[in-house]
Design an enzyme around this catalytic site. Sequence first.
Site, PDB file in Angstrom:
ATOM      1  N   TRP A   1      37.149  77.129  23.310  1.00 51.31           N
ATOM      2  CA  TRP A   1      36.564  77.722  22.094  1.00 51.31           C
ATOM      3  C   TRP A   1      36.380  79.229  22.228  1.00 51.31           C
ATOM      4  O   TRP A   1      36.426  79.935  21.228  1.00 51.31           O
ATOM      5  CB  TRP A   1      35.267  77.008  21.706  1.00 51.31           C
ATOM      6  CG  TRP A   1      35.564  75.590  21.340  1.00 51.31           C
ATOM      7  CD1 TRP A   1      35.193  74.464  22.020  1.00 51.31           C
ATOM      8  CD2 TRP A   1      36.358  75.128  20.232  1.00 51.31           C
ATOM      9  NE1 TRP A   1      35.713  73.343  21.410  1.00 51.31           N
ATOM     10  CE2 TRP A   1      36.422  73.724  20.319  1.00 51.31           C
ATOM     11  CE3 TRP A   1      37.030  75.771  19.182  1.00 51.31           C
ATOM     12  CZ2 TRP A   1      37.122  72.942  19.387  1.00 51.31           C
ATOM     13  CZ3 TRP A   1      37.722  75.002  18.259  1.00 51.31           C
ATOM     14  CH2 TRP A   1      37.764  73.610  18.363  1.00 51.31           C
TER      15      TRP A   1
ATOM     16  N   ASP B   1      28.321  81.367  20.250  1.00 51.47           N
ATOM     17  CA  ASP B   1      28.795  80.179  19.540  1.00 51.47           C
ATOM     18  C   ASP B   1      27.977  79.013  20.090  1.00 51.47           C
ATOM     19  O   ASP B   1      28.181  78.578  21.225  1.00 51.47           O
ATOM     20  CB  ASP B   1      30.291  80.004  19.824  1.00 51.47           C
ATOM     21  CG  ASP B   1      30.852  78.691  19.263  1.00 51.47           C
ATOM     22  OD1 ASP B   1      30.095  77.932  18.633  1.00 51.47           O
ATOM     23  OD2 ASP B   1      32.064  78.454  19.465  1.00 51.47           O
TER      24      ASP B   1
ATOM     25  N   LYS C   1      27.624  68.699  14.814  1.00 49.64           N
ATOM     26  CA  LYS C   1      27.325  68.014  16.068  1.00 49.64           C
ATOM     27  C   LYS C   1      25.821  67.727  16.168  1.00 49.64           C
ATOM     28  O   LYS C   1      25.412  66.586  16.308  1.00 49.64           O
ATOM     29  CB  LYS C   1      27.789  68.837  17.259  1.00 49.64           C
ATOM     30  CG  LYS C   1      29.298  69.037  17.222  1.00 49.64           C
ATOM     31  CD  LYS C   1      29.737  70.185  18.067  1.00 49.64           C
ATOM     32  CE  LYS C   1      31.115  70.676  17.712  1.00 49.64           C
ATOM     33  NZ  LYS C   1      32.185  69.683  17.799  1.00 49.64           N
TER      34      LYS C   1
HETATM   35  N1  PMP Z   1      33.050  76.124  18.806  1.00 46.42           N
HETATM   36  C1  PMP Z   1      32.725  75.022  19.500  1.00 46.42           C
HETATM   37  C2  PMP Z   1      31.895  75.171  20.742  1.00 46.42           C
HETATM   38  C3  PMP Z   1      33.163  73.768  19.068  1.00 46.42           C
HETATM   39  O1  PMP Z   1      32.852  72.676  19.767  1.00 46.42           O
HETATM   40  C4  PMP Z   1      33.933  73.679  17.891  1.00 46.42           C
HETATM   41  C5  PMP Z   1      34.397  72.349  17.318  1.00 46.42           C
HETATM   42  N2  PMP Z   1      34.474  71.305  18.138  1.00 46.42           N
HETATM   43  C6  PMP Z   1      34.253  74.846  17.216  1.00 46.42           C
HETATM   44  C7  PMP Z   1      33.791  76.049  17.691  1.00 46.42           C
HETATM   45  C8  PMP Z   1      35.103  74.817  15.970  1.00 46.42           C
HETATM   46  O2  PMP Z   1      34.308  74.364  14.933  1.00 46.42           O
HETATM   47  P1  PMP Z   1      34.830  74.109  13.465  1.00 46.42           P
HETATM   48  O3  PMP Z   1      35.657  72.878  13.501  1.00 46.42           O
HETATM   49  O4  PMP Z   1      33.554  73.952  12.682  1.00 46.42           O
HETATM   50  O5  PMP Z   1      35.610  75.296  13.044  1.00 46.42           O
END
Ligand code: PMP
Length: 363
Positions: free
Chosen positions: A103, A173, A197
């Site tokens: 991420w 994040d 989540k």
């Molecule tokens: N950052 C993290 C730490 C994630 O776990 C995720 C999704 N699993 C995201 C960003 C991306 O999120 P989204 O699908 O809401 O764009």
Amino acid sequence: MGNRVFNFSAGPAVLPLPVLEKAQQEMLDFQGCGMSVMEMSHRSKPFEGVLAKADQGLRNLLGISEDYAVLFLQGGASMQFAMVPMNLYEEGKPVDVIHTGAWTKKAIEEIQNLASMRYAANMAPEKYMRLPKAEELDFNPDASYVHMCSNNTIFGTQWRWYPDTGQVPLVADMSSDILSHPVDVSKFGLIFAGAQKNAGPAGVTIVIIRKDLAERVKATVPTMLRYKIHIENNSLYNTPPCYPIYIVSLVTEWLEGLGGLQAMEKINQDKAKILYDAIDTTDFYYCPVNKEDRSTMNVVFRIQGNNEELEAQFIKEATQTGLSGLKGHRSVGGLRASIYNAHPVEGVQALASFMKDFEKKNG
Ligand code: PMP
């Protein structure tokens, strides 16, 4: 509870049962309005109340001061990977990134499109199996901001402390561990999290931003991508994701009822311990993640020898006994139990006991 399974999905993920029940109760007639939250104007009094409750709920739980705005946006956490540099990057001041997994890699790709960057730490050579120590962080005092990810959903690492970046704003994040433990928001310039989540359903992204930082934005940035616009309009510049915001408001109420984030943290630590103990007390399973950095949210583990056939059988049999969503992320394989706030301790106990039985039969 009927036929609900124990849901270990990494996201969208399990929601607290009392939240779902309250939403069910209020589905057709929200507080005497004669309509659901999905059907009412986002500029109506009842929805104003919903929005205010979600905002206040987050402020109470996280101790957010008036120096910060709480925003409810769309586009997921992925949109924030671009929106943050669009709003906070200052020409000639590279963004510092603490690179700890898939991420932060996605964030880096967006930052590189829009700005310049350097690594404050890069854990790729160690396959992201541990987080950097304080002395390994190399910050540039002249960075636009520092980007980090507090919990690496795929690799199963979680920060237990946050770096001191001095005058440089720290951006985190927190998609996969927001509201799982207390956080001193004043240490951050900006926090963002896709809600799906720990905070609610997919469709709303929570952004907590120090208001002065929103002033950095240039006039060329599209209106919908400016934090400043959303702050000025209290997340109502356009139609917000009304129903997800409503669920977030119920989740904050549920957390307050549990005793807040300190109480939640203790529950999360206890749940995670049950699983890590189950993994560590046998040679059949192993956790590849450095002990000190193991996540309380996403417990990543494997069967010795990375036996993929046996792992596939584990997932199949677990699913048959009502333990759902245990497959590791498609990019890394293996097994992963996501045990967010709303995942009940009974689910964790059931998984630990299933692991023992599976080992007996196959070990
Ligand atoms: N950052 C993290 C730490 C994630 O776990 C995720 C999704 N699993 C995201 C960003 C991306 O999120 P989204 O699908 O809401 O764009």
